[in-house]
Write an enzyme that holds these catalytic residues in place. Structure first.
Site, PDB file in Angstrom:
ATOM      1  CE  LYS A  54       6.010  -5.412   3.499  1.00  0.00           C
ATOM      2  NZ  LYS A  54       4.792  -4.589   3.562  1.00  0.00           N
ATOM      3  CD  GLN A  98       3.644  -1.160   2.725  1.00  0.00           C
ATOM      4  OE1 GLN A  98       3.986  -2.223   2.223  1.00  0.00           O
ATOM      5  NE2 GLN A  98       3.733  -0.937   4.009  1.00  0.00           N
ATOM      6  CG  ASP A 121      -0.560  -7.731   3.926  1.00  0.00           C
ATOM      7  OD1 ASP A 121       0.365  -8.335   4.498  1.00  0.00           O
ATOM      8  OD2 ASP A 121      -0.609  -6.498   3.784  1.00  0.00           O
TER       9      ASP A 121
END
Ligand code: NAD
Length: 303
Positions: A54, A98, A121
């Site tokens: 990422k 994460q 997200d």
């Protein structure tokens, strides 16, 4: 032989488009660069690989990425404090927690603490609610990436019998909703589904997100079906010196001759998940620094 839905190529197109759009918007509106912060807790090795990918992708398009890395024994309060600081930080447009976090932490509470405007997200309840209502908002990256792959592969889900295997909040559920919103007739299967094979063989569009390597073989695929493999698993090397390989939930070699379209693993859904994260970050940035309405659910940031 199935056509490959090539996520690597499509993600590269997204990156080129985002790079140009960031440069143009910075020049015209005088904005600082977009910023993405990844909150990581502990040292799960797979997470380490994803976080690195990422960060590299951010670098390629002109997003400034940073990592807030907590030790595995960090307390809920310490991680929450980081999230609150990032919420208040004007140089941070997107925040990603994460997953998975260590089981000592309450992941739901962490996701709830993220400012919904920075929730790149798409996992905050507000954004999930917007998704259900079909309202503009930040969408979960993996299902959004699958929709983009289908659209760019010339596949219109409208009227199709679609089966999503998996009902997680991260993948399966938003996937089912996006496909419904694209007018597919959707069944969502899960670990308690009876007669999974029957459901599979009826599906014209099959999205497999069960986390079970090799779950779908040729006997579970209707000839001519579109097969999207979300699963990703590391296959240990058979002998010393070999590199670990990756595989999905679908037996690619067996299914490829039958399907009309198929996503490879690696190089299918994975790169698109990262591309959608970049899109969401740029979308959040453009809203903050003026210009750019939030994108509607059914379109994507390539336009
Ligand atoms: P999860 O474990 O949270 O959910 C798995 C779902 O599959 C559950 O709803 C479960 O009921 C269902 N399931 C499990 N076994 C089943 C079976 N035998 N039959 C039918 N249903 C079954 O996993 P997740 O987070 O949704 O991820 C699923 C897979 O996708 C994993 O392999 C994960 O690594 C992968 N993934 C890939 C990407 C990507 O970018 N490619 C992103 C996210 C997740």
């Amino acid at each position: 032989m199935a056509k490959h839905l090539n996520g690597r190529l499509l993600a590269a197109r997204y990156e080129a488009s985002l790079r140009a759009s960031i440069a143009q918007h910075r020049a015209s509106a005088g904005c600082p660069p977009p910023g993405l912060a990844v909150v990581r807790v502990g040292d799960d090795p797979a997470s380490g690989v994803y976080v690195r990918k990422k960060a590299q992708a951010c670098g390629r398009v002109g997003i400034e990425s940073r990592m807030v890395h907590h030790v595995a024994v960090a307390s809920q309060q310490e991680v929450l404090e980081s999230i609150h600081q990032l919420n208040a930080d004007p140089s941070c447009d997107g925040i990603l927690v994460q997953l998975p976090v260590p089981s000592t932490l309450d992941a739901r509470q962490l996701l709830l603490a993220v400012d919904p405007a920075k929730d790149v997200d798409g996992l905050h309840p507000l954004n999930l609610g917007r998704l259900v209502r079909g309202e503009p908002g930040l969408r979960s990256c993996t299902p959004a990436g699958v929709m983009a792959l289908l659209a760019h592969g010339g596949i219109a889900p409208e009227g199709m019998r679609a089966l999503v295997i998996g009902r997680s909040v991260l993948v399966g559920q938003p996937m089912g909703i996006l496909l419904q919103q694209a007018n597919a007739t959707v069944t969502v299967a899960h670990s308690r589904t009876r007669d999974l094979s029957d459901h599979c063989r009826q599906a014209e569009l099959l999205v497999v997100a069960a986390g079970q390597p090799g779950l779908v073989g040729a006997d579970r695929v209707r000839p001519g079906a579109v097969v999207v493999d979300v699963g990703i698993h590391r296959v240990p090397p058979r002998q010393q010196g070999e590199r670990a390989a990756l595989c999905g939930d679908v037996c690619f070699a067996a299914v490829e001759p039958l399907a009309s379209h198929i996503t490879p693993v690696p190089g299918g859904v994975g790169p698109m998940t990262v591309a959608m994260l970049l899109c969401n970050t740029v979308q959040a940035w453009r809203q903050r620094c003026g210009g750019g309405a939030p994108r509607p659910a059914e379109t994507d940031c390539l336009h």
